[in-house]
Design a protein around this motif. Structure first.
Motif, PDB file in Angstrom:
ATOM      1  N   PRO A   1       0.902  -1.207  -0.059  1.00 18.27           N
ATOM      2  CA  PRO A   1      -0.031  -0.235   0.088  1.00 18.27           C
ATOM      3  C   PRO A   1       0.971   1.246  -0.103  1.00 18.27           C
ATOM      4  CG  PRO A   1      -0.666  -1.587   1.685  1.00 18.27           C
ATOM      5  CD  PRO A   1       0.540  -1.979   1.182  1.00 18.27           C
ATOM      6  N   GLY A   2       0.542   2.169  -0.841  1.00 17.03           N
ATOM      7  CA  GLY A   2       1.338   3.284  -0.973  1.00 17.03           C
ATOM      8  C   GLY A   2       2.542   3.062  -2.338  1.00 17.03           C
ATOM      9  N   GLY A   3       2.400   2.000  -2.670  1.00 13.88           N
ATOM     10  CA  GLY A   3       3.511   1.611  -3.677  1.00 13.88           C
ATOM     11  C   GLY A   3       3.131   2.257  -5.078  1.00 13.88           C
ATOM     12  N   ARG A   4       4.003   1.979  -6.001  1.00 12.30           N
ATOM     13  CA  ARG A   4       3.728   2.920  -7.277  1.00 12.30           C
ATOM     14  C   ARG A   4       4.421   1.853  -8.518  1.00 12.30           C
ATOM     15  NH1 ARG A   4       5.699   9.386  -6.256  1.00 12.30           N
ATOM     16  NH2 ARG A   4       4.718   9.214  -3.978  1.00 12.30           N
ATOM     17  N   LEU A   5       3.729   2.097  -9.550  1.00 13.11           N
ATOM     18  CA  LEU A   5       4.071   1.387 -10.895  1.00 13.11           C
ATOM     19  C   LEU A   5       4.589   2.762 -11.674  1.00 13.11           C
ATOM     20  CD1 LEU A   5       4.516  -0.451 -13.085  1.00 13.11           C
ATOM     21  CD2 LEU A   5       2.100  -0.392 -13.524  1.00 13.11           C
ATOM     22  N   VAL A   6       5.833   2.596 -12.283  1.00 12.67           N
ATOM     23  CA  VAL A   6       6.439   3.665 -13.214  1.00 12.67           C
ATOM     24  C   VAL A   6       6.722   3.003 -14.373  1.00 12.67           C
ATOM     25  CG1 VAL A   6       7.986   5.416 -13.724  1.00 12.67           C
ATOM     26  CG2 VAL A   6       7.164   4.931 -11.081  1.00 12.67           C
ATOM     27  N   ASN A   7       5.835   3.280 -15.495  1.00 11.93           N
ATOM     28  CA  ASN A   7       6.077   2.885 -16.679  1.00 11.93           C
ATOM     29  C   ASN A   7       6.948   3.733 -17.677  1.00 11.93           C
ATOM     30  OD1 ASN A   7       4.513   0.503 -16.531  1.00 11.93           O
ATOM     31  ND2 ASN A   7       2.901   1.123 -17.511  1.00 11.93           N
ATOM     32  N   LEU A   8       8.147   3.382 -18.430  1.00 12.98           N
ATOM     33  CA  LEU A   8       8.661   4.255 -19.037  1.00 12.98           C
ATOM     34  C   LEU A   8       8.026   4.369 -20.666  1.00 12.98           C
ATOM     35  CD1 LEU A   8      10.591   4.420 -16.892  1.00 12.98           C
ATOM     36  CD2 LEU A   8      12.568   4.750 -18.711  1.00 12.98           C
ATOM     37  N   SER A   9       7.441   5.227 -20.933  1.00 12.90           N
ATOM     38  CA  SER A   9       6.781   5.560 -22.316  1.00 12.90           C
ATOM     39  C   SER A   9       7.661   6.345 -23.197  1.00 12.90           C
ATOM     40  CB  SER A   9       5.334   6.281 -22.359  1.00 12.90           C
ATOM     41  OG  SER A   9       4.765   6.370 -23.408  1.00 12.90           O
ATOM     42  N   SER A  10       7.249   7.293 -24.029  1.00 12.37           N
ATOM     43  CA  SER A  10       8.089   8.215 -24.691  1.00 12.37           C
ATOM     44  C   SER A  10       7.175   9.266 -25.299  1.00 12.37           C
ATOM     45  CB  SER A  10       8.645   7.310 -25.930  1.00 12.37           C
ATOM     46  OG  SER A  10       9.372   8.291 -26.908  1.00 12.37           O
ATOM     47  N   ALA A  11       7.776  10.455 -25.753  1.00 13.04           N
ATOM     48  CA  ALA A  11       7.176  11.445 -26.697  1.00 13.04           C
ATOM     49  C   ALA A  11       6.974  10.746 -27.952  1.00 13.04           C
ATOM     50  CB  ALA A  11       8.230  12.590 -26.872  1.00 13.04           C
ATOM     51  N   GLY A  12       7.552   9.453 -28.401  1.00 11.83           N
ATOM     52  CA  GLY A  12       7.014   8.607 -29.407  1.00 11.83           C
ATOM     53  C   GLY A  12       5.875   8.240 -29.293  1.00 11.83           C
ATOM     54  N   HIS A  13       4.971   8.455 -28.204  1.00  9.57           N
ATOM     55  CA  HIS A  13       3.477   7.902 -28.233  1.00  9.57           C
ATOM     56  C   HIS A  13       2.659   8.831 -29.308  1.00  9.57           C
ATOM     57  CE1 HIS A  13       2.598  11.618 -25.624  1.00  9.57           C
ATOM     58  NE2 HIS A  13       1.512  11.345 -26.217  1.00  9.57           N
ATOM     59  N   ARG A  14       3.291   9.885 -29.435  1.00 13.22           N
ATOM     60  CA  ARG A  14       2.604  10.560 -30.532  1.00 13.22           C
ATOM     61  C   ARG A  14       2.820  10.317 -31.998  1.00 13.22           C
ATOM     62  NH1 ARG A  14       1.595  15.488 -27.907  1.00 13.22           N
ATOM     63  NH2 ARG A  14       1.408  16.728 -30.043  1.00 13.22           N
ATOM     64  N   PHE A  15       3.721   9.370 -32.035  1.00  7.83           N
ATOM     65  CA  PHE A  15       3.521   8.609 -33.431  1.00  7.83           C
ATOM     66  C   PHE A  15       2.275   7.948 -33.988  1.00  7.83           C
ATOM     67  CE2 PHE A  15       8.111   8.854 -33.127  1.00  7.83           C
ATOM     68  CZ  PHE A  15       8.622   9.990 -33.745  1.00  7.83           C
ATOM     69  N   ALA A  16       1.735   7.360 -33.167  1.00  2.00           N
ATOM     70  CA  ALA A  16       0.375   6.571 -33.134  1.00  2.00           C
ATOM     71  C   ALA A  16      -0.352   6.217 -31.923  1.00  2.00           C
ATOM     72  CB  ALA A  16       1.102   5.188 -33.902  1.00  2.00           C
ATOM     73  N   ASP A  17      -1.465   5.992 -32.114  1.00  2.00           N
ATOM     74  CA  ASP A  17      -2.349   5.424 -31.142  1.00  2.00           C
ATOM     75  C   ASP A  17      -2.300   3.846 -31.348  1.00  2.00           C
ATOM     76  OD1 ASP A  17      -4.386   4.852 -29.256  1.00  2.00           O
ATOM     77  OD2 ASP A  17      -6.030   5.649 -30.082  1.00  2.00           O
ATOM     78  N   VAL A  18      -2.780   3.184 -30.215  1.00  2.00           N
ATOM     79  CA  VAL A  18      -2.559   1.661 -30.125  1.00  2.00           C
ATOM     80  C   VAL A  18      -3.971   1.322 -31.547  1.00  2.00           C
ATOM     81  CG1 VAL A  18      -1.945   1.192 -27.983  1.00  2.00           C
ATOM     82  CG2 VAL A  18      -4.426   1.560 -28.429  1.00  2.00           C
ATOM     83  N   ASP A  19      -3.610   0.073 -31.883  1.00  2.00           N
ATOM     84  CA  ASP A  19      -4.521  -0.387 -32.880  1.00  2.00           C
ATOM     85  C   ASP A  19      -5.074  -1.650 -32.398  1.00  2.00           C
ATOM     86  OD1 ASP A  19      -6.014  -1.450 -35.076  1.00  2.00           O
ATOM     87  OD2 ASP A  19      -4.526  -0.998 -36.585  1.00  2.00           O
ATOM     88  N   LEU A  20      -6.101  -1.751 -31.821  1.00  2.00           N
ATOM     89  CA  LEU A  20      -6.813  -3.007 -31.158  1.00  2.00           C
ATOM     90  C   LEU A  20      -7.120  -3.905 -32.095  1.00  2.00           C
ATOM     91  CD1 LEU A  20      -8.548  -1.190 -28.036  1.00  2.00           C
ATOM     92  CD2 LEU A  20      -6.135  -2.260 -28.453  1.00  2.00           C
TER      93      LEU A  20
END
Length: 320
Positions: free
Chosen positions: A148-167
């Protein structure tokens, strides 16, 4: 008074005065670059770091000097994790759960960028399979270990601007493959995963965030030729000039890892939970063409995040 950090802040500056003695933190990708620096900085302030890497021999060499900089009894434990193999991911997660020791923070740092078209051992497009699905499975399998009080930190990127996910076509089975579109999809997925993980766990006091570390010269760019790098920087600078913004500049590795440690142990959990960060602050939503900073609205959409979660469960054959 709250300290203000920015693009040029380093890990040591961000963690100045922070005591992490007794904290246990998992960092993926500790065989090079940001992962090694993240582990070093955390250990220098007393944290016990569990470092995950695909190649343990490479990780041992890369982290050989970290014990000398450790403080407060900090230790480094290496575990094998190949994010491109669900068998490896599940074996790693099962071993951590069997061990039973809890984590204060998980930093999902490992990843690949702009690689030629290929597949993981399970048949997923490599960037989506490695950057997102591998982390999706290992994090969810060990989620019960987060305090409790813990965290998840995901490294993403400004590169997310290249594309949305395609489900509808996550593996490029019907879409012409483009390495930057694939990278963008995977980095958007990293953000959406944090959004939904935060929604599911905030009631237990566990928060999740995603971030852009900045542009850093590390092994992540191993697939890029000098010519491709020059073209990308030129395109970025064209849009920066048009927006009246500063031109492109690489960060050092300690500057690149600063936002990771800031989000993990310094920033307010309520400020960063379910959000996207950059340069040691929460980013603003930006939807204009040619803007490098900020986060696209689609990457924070809660319904989109739920849909990605369901698709990810379907793809890996596991419910969380």
């Amino acid at each position: 008074m709250t300290k203000i950090f920015g693009a040029e802040s380093t890990t040591d500056e961000v963690l100045d005065g922070i005591d992490l003695t007794g904290k246990r933190i998992l960092v993926t990708g500790v065989s090079a670059g940001l992962g090694v620096e993240t582990a070093r900085a955390l250990m220098a302030h007393g944290a016990h770091v569990v470092g995950a890497a695909r190649d343990l021999d490479k990780a041992r060499v890369a982290t050989a000097g970290l014990d000398a900089a450790a403080a407060g009894g900090a230790t480094l434990e290496l575990v094998e994790l190949d994010l491109a193999s669900l068998a490896s991911v599940r074996a790693c997660a099962d071993a951590l759960v069997a061990d039973g020791r809890p984590f204060d923070v998980i930093i999902a740092n490992a990843g690949v960028m702009a690689c030629p078209q290929s597949q993981t051992q399970d048949g997923f497009e490599t960037q989506f399979g490695t950057n997102h699905l591998g982390h999706f499975v290992v994090v969810n399998r060990i989620a019960s270990l987060l305090k409790p009080g813990g965290r998840l930190v995901n490294l993403s990127s400004a590169g997310h601007r290249f594309a949305d996910v395609d489900l509808d076509d996550p593996n490029f089975e019907r879409t012409p493959y483009d390495e930057w579109v694939a990278y963008g999809r995977s980095k958007t997925a990293n953000i959406l995963f944090a959004v939904e993980f935060d929604r599911r766990h905030r009631g237990a006091g566990i928060r999740a965030t995603a971030l852009h570390p900045g542009a850093i010269q590390t092994e992540l760019s191993r697939y890029m030729t000098p010519e491709a790098t020059e073209r990308l920087i030129a395109a970025i600078n064209d849009t920066q000039r048009a927006a009246g913004a500063p031109l492109f500049n690489y960060k050092s590795i300690p500057q690149g890892a600063a936002t990771s440690v800031w989000a993990a142990v310094v920033a307010s959990a309520d400020d960063i939970g379910g959000r996207y960060c950059e340069d040691c602050h929460v980013a603003e939503i930006q939807d204009g063409a040619g803007i490098r900073g900020g986060v696209r609205p689609y990457a924070l959409d809660p319904d989109h995040a739920k849909a990605l979660w369901a698709k990810s469960e379907e793809m890996v054959g596991e419910r969380f």
